[in-house]
Design a protein around this motif. Sequence first.
Motif, PDB file in Angstrom:
ATOM      1  N   ARG A 113      21.965  -3.058  20.898  1.00  0.00           N
ATOM      2  CA  ARG A 113      21.271  -3.468  19.674  1.00  0.00           C
ATOM      3  C   ARG A 113      20.275  -2.390  19.262  1.00  0.00           C
ATOM      4  O   ARG A 113      19.479  -1.921  20.071  1.00  0.00           O
ATOM      5  N   ARG A 114      20.304  -2.037  17.985  1.00  0.00           N
ATOM      6  CA  ARG A 114      19.418  -0.994  17.479  1.00  0.00           C
ATOM      7  C   ARG A 114      18.090  -1.586  17.010  1.00  0.00           C
ATOM      8  O   ARG A 114      18.055  -2.664  16.409  1.00  0.00           O
ATOM      9  N   LEU A 115      17.017  -0.856  17.293  1.00  0.00           N
ATOM     10  CA  LEU A 115      15.701  -1.254  16.814  1.00  0.00           C
ATOM     11  C   LEU A 115      15.595  -0.966  15.317  1.00  0.00           C
ATOM     12  O   LEU A 115      16.052   0.071  14.837  1.00  0.00           O
ATOM     13  N   THR A 116      14.993  -1.882  14.597  1.00  0.00           N
ATOM     14  CA  THR A 116      14.811  -1.712  13.156  1.00  0.00           C
ATOM     15  C   THR A 116      13.355  -1.972  12.789  1.00  0.00           C
ATOM     16  O   THR A 116      12.602  -2.569  13.553  1.00  0.00           O
ATOM     17  N   VAL A 117      12.966  -1.523  11.624  1.00  0.00           N
ATOM     18  CA  VAL A 117      11.619  -1.762  11.117  1.00  0.00           C
ATOM     19  C   VAL A 117      11.619  -3.072  10.337  1.00  0.00           C
ATOM     20  O   VAL A 117      12.421  -3.252   9.416  1.00  0.00           O
ATOM     21  N   GLN A 118      10.730  -3.969  10.719  1.00  0.00           N
ATOM     22  CA  GLN A 118      10.600  -5.235  10.014  1.00  0.00           C
ATOM     23  C   GLN A 118       9.495  -5.121   8.960  1.00  0.00           C
ATOM     24  O   GLN A 118       8.465  -4.497   9.191  1.00  0.00           O
ATOM     25  N   ASN A 119       9.724  -5.717   7.805  1.00  0.00           N
ATOM     26  CA  ASN A 119       8.711  -5.763   6.741  1.00  0.00           C
ATOM     27  C   ASN A 119       8.224  -4.361   6.377  1.00  0.00           C
ATOM     28  O   ASN A 119       7.034  -4.043   6.465  1.00  0.00           O
ATOM     29  N   LEU A 120       9.152  -3.521   5.975  1.00  0.00           N
ATOM     30  CA  LEU A 120       8.817  -2.136   5.651  1.00  0.00           C
ATOM     31  C   LEU A 120       7.727  -2.043   4.587  1.00  0.00           C
ATOM     32  O   LEU A 120       6.833  -1.193   4.665  1.00  0.00           O
ATOM     33  N   ASP A 121       7.779  -2.918   3.607  1.00  0.00           N
ATOM     34  CA  ASP A 121       6.810  -2.852   2.508  1.00  0.00           C
ATOM     35  C   ASP A 121       5.385  -3.129   2.966  1.00  0.00           C
ATOM     36  O   ASP A 121       4.430  -2.797   2.256  1.00  0.00           O
ATOM     37  N   SER A 122       5.235  -3.745   4.140  1.00  0.00           N
ATOM     38  CA  SER A 122       3.885  -4.040   4.625  1.00  0.00           C
ATOM     39  C   SER A 122       3.238  -2.842   5.310  1.00  0.00           C
ATOM     40  O   SER A 122       2.042  -2.860   5.597  1.00  0.00           O
ATOM     41  N   LEU A 123       4.017  -1.788   5.584  1.00  0.00           N
ATOM     42  CA  LEU A 123       3.445  -0.606   6.221  1.00  0.00           C
ATOM     43  C   LEU A 123       2.560   0.143   5.230  1.00  0.00           C
ATOM     44  O   LEU A 123       2.844   0.175   4.030  1.00  0.00           O
ATOM     45  N   PRO A 124       1.494   0.769   5.712  1.00  0.00           N
ATOM     46  CA  PRO A 124       0.589   1.474   4.801  1.00  0.00           C
ATOM     47  C   PRO A 124       1.209   2.767   4.288  1.00  0.00           C
ATOM     48  O   PRO A 124       2.153   3.303   4.877  1.00  0.00           O
ATOM     49  N   LEU A 125       0.682   3.269   3.193  1.00  0.00           N
ATOM     50  CA  LEU A 125       1.045   4.586   2.687  1.00  0.00           C
ATOM     51  C   LEU A 125       0.136   5.611   3.355  1.00  0.00           C
ATOM     52  O   LEU A 125      -1.085   5.555   3.211  1.00  0.00           O
ATOM     53  N   LEU A 126       0.724   6.534   4.105  1.00  0.00           N
ATOM     54  CA  LEU A 126      -0.055   7.555   4.808  1.00  0.00           C
ATOM     55  C   LEU A 126       0.033   8.855   4.015  1.00  0.00           C
ATOM     56  O   LEU A 126       1.028   9.575   4.070  1.00  0.00           O
ATOM     57  N   ASN A 127      -1.006   9.147   3.284  1.00  0.00           N
ATOM     58  CA  ASN A 127      -0.976  10.250   2.332  1.00  0.00           C
ATOM     59  C   ASN A 127      -1.116  11.625   2.968  1.00  0.00           C
ATOM     60  O   ASN A 127      -0.842  12.632   2.313  1.00  0.00           O
ATOM     61  N   ARG A 128      -1.558  11.692   4.228  1.00  0.00           N
ATOM     62  CA  ARG A 128      -1.808  12.985   4.850  1.00  0.00           C
ATOM     63  C   ARG A 128      -0.629  13.508   5.668  1.00  0.00           C
ATOM     64  O   ARG A 128      -0.680  14.619   6.171  1.00  0.00           O
ATOM     65  N   VAL A 129       0.404  12.730   5.809  1.00  0.00           N
ATOM     66  CA  VAL A 129       1.548  13.153   6.628  1.00  0.00           C
ATOM     67  C   VAL A 129       2.480  14.030   5.801  1.00  0.00           C
ATOM     68  O   VAL A 129       2.974  13.611   4.754  1.00  0.00           O
ATOM     69  N   ILE A 130       2.722  15.248   6.283  1.00  0.00           N
ATOM     70  CA  ILE A 130       3.632  16.154   5.583  1.00  0.00           C
ATOM     71  C   ILE A 130       4.891  16.442   6.391  1.00  0.00           C
ATOM     72  O   ILE A 130       5.859  16.992   5.864  1.00  0.00           O
ATOM     73  N   GLN A 131       4.891  16.076   7.665  1.00  0.00           N
ATOM     74  CA  GLN A 131       6.069  16.313   8.504  1.00  0.00           C
ATOM     75  C   GLN A 131       6.199  15.174   9.500  1.00  0.00           C
ATOM     76  O   GLN A 131       5.214  14.729  10.077  1.00  0.00           O
ATOM     77  N   LEU A 132       7.431  14.696   9.695  1.00  0.00           N
ATOM     78  CA  LEU A 132       7.678  13.594  10.623  1.00  0.00           C
ATOM     79  C   LEU A 132       8.877  13.926  11.489  1.00  0.00           C
ATOM     80  O   LEU A 132       9.934  14.317  10.988  1.00  0.00           O
ATOM     81  N   ARG A 133       8.698  13.781  12.807  1.00  0.00           N
ATOM     82  CA  ARG A 133       9.798  13.935  13.761  1.00  0.00           C
ATOM     83  C   ARG A 133       9.968  12.621  14.507  1.00  0.00           C
ATOM     84  O   ARG A 133       8.994  12.029  14.974  1.00  0.00           O
TER      85      ARG A 133
END
Length: 508
Positions: A113-133
Amino acid sequence: MASQPILATPPSKDAMLNSFLEIVRNNNAPLPLGRNKVVFAATDLEVEMPLLLNRPGAPLACKEPAAVQSSPDDLEPLCRDEWLKPDIRIGNQSFHNPEDIPGDCVHRCYHTRRLTVQNLDSLPLLNRVIQLRIFHEGAYSLDPANMRPVSICTPLELATRLPHLRELDCPWLWEQIPIAFTSQAMRRITRVWEGPWRDARVEFGRGVRHVMPLLPSSLTKVSLWFWRTNAYGHEDQAVQMPDLVGASLSSPSANEFQGMDPVSLGLRDLGSRLEELDVIALITPDIFHSSGDGLLWPRMLHLKVEFHPCAPNGSWYFSGPRGENPHATGFAIMREEHYPLESPEYDDETHALWDDEEDEYWGDEGIYEHYTPDMFRTRPIAERINPLLLAFASSLQRQKMPSLQDGELFTWLTWRPSKDRVQEYEGSDDAPPTSDMEDTVMFRWGVRYDAPKGDGNGKVTWQVGEDWRPEDEVIAAFEDLVGRKGENMEWKAFEFMEEREQDVEAFI
């Protein structure tokens, strides 16, 4: 066996923040006077899975039940004056089985079973992130035990919450090619269930369509490696592969993607907004825009596509040196046969196999280290590979990718035949050169295009072997890119090696 309910409770937002602050304090404490303090230009987020307890009174079932794990819904950037480049590392989910429990079962160590993100819209907007790994902390290891797979849509979904994201890097998206264990019990326990595998690819194609309008315009560089590059050669290329393109449970009709591969279509759509795309995936020619005259990938500068010798519909792009091509088409995926079985009979059969084989294979290496690979597909199948090459060449045209500087399409081929096949080729010149017929030989197969600079001509570099050439239509399509005389087309010899080099830094 009864399944014990699992409630995974993550640390609170305050606990996570305090943990980060403690790291900063520890790093700043020994600094001499006048030295700059630590800033979070790069941050590791360790996603720790809860320990699974297999108690005598409430043993875990062999199959994992569906469950929802909660997650903190907010985490403010620690340093508002600096860009952030977080790494999200998905940790193993450890498994505890007390020694006094008879019939030790390792089913739980291999998750489906794959992990998924629940309630994506509830996550905050992180304005300082320019790169994600996003990657698994053990992605460089061949052993998939305890690895928690993540939905291949999740990285793109998270990107929608990062308004200034420039680069997304995923060195493994948890797609696995079946491992040819000698033990039949290990093959069953580690089985890559074909139904969920196909459904995950459908979800990716559908997910790309959903997130495309939501992705930040700043996102220009994406690296998506769906499966881990094979440095060891533990596959069986003689077995029949599944058709991952056919209708799925979540999409009963193939009309949703018009009979085409959803991953290839998703990558094609994603490429329309990027400057750099680095892909390792099972693909079809649908990944490339081969028809139409309009701007299709107008911003693309660098394109790198590594494809698997097997296509997602279960057919192969390559055969054996003498044309061997067992199971030329993939098998249809059925609900009753290709999803994790709920009946205890299947598990009981697996446990019985394990008991029978355990003494046979336990030794210095153990049951986990015995493989029976048969990797022999080293010669292109013309009717399969030429359409892929032609689609690639057609997509490189100036009117479709006017900004392109370079593009390459390639795969790695491996010669590690079964014992029976070794005997068939003994003393023959048909196989790749080895000092011993049982040695592993790998080599790169593909084509690269370098666009012209200034008033010069472009260049096409082939590495497809001395005794094979694409069909005339493919050659003509590449000549259209660099000139008809052929002086800007190079044919390189294969470079044979025992093991392909791995980009270790990609998993650090």
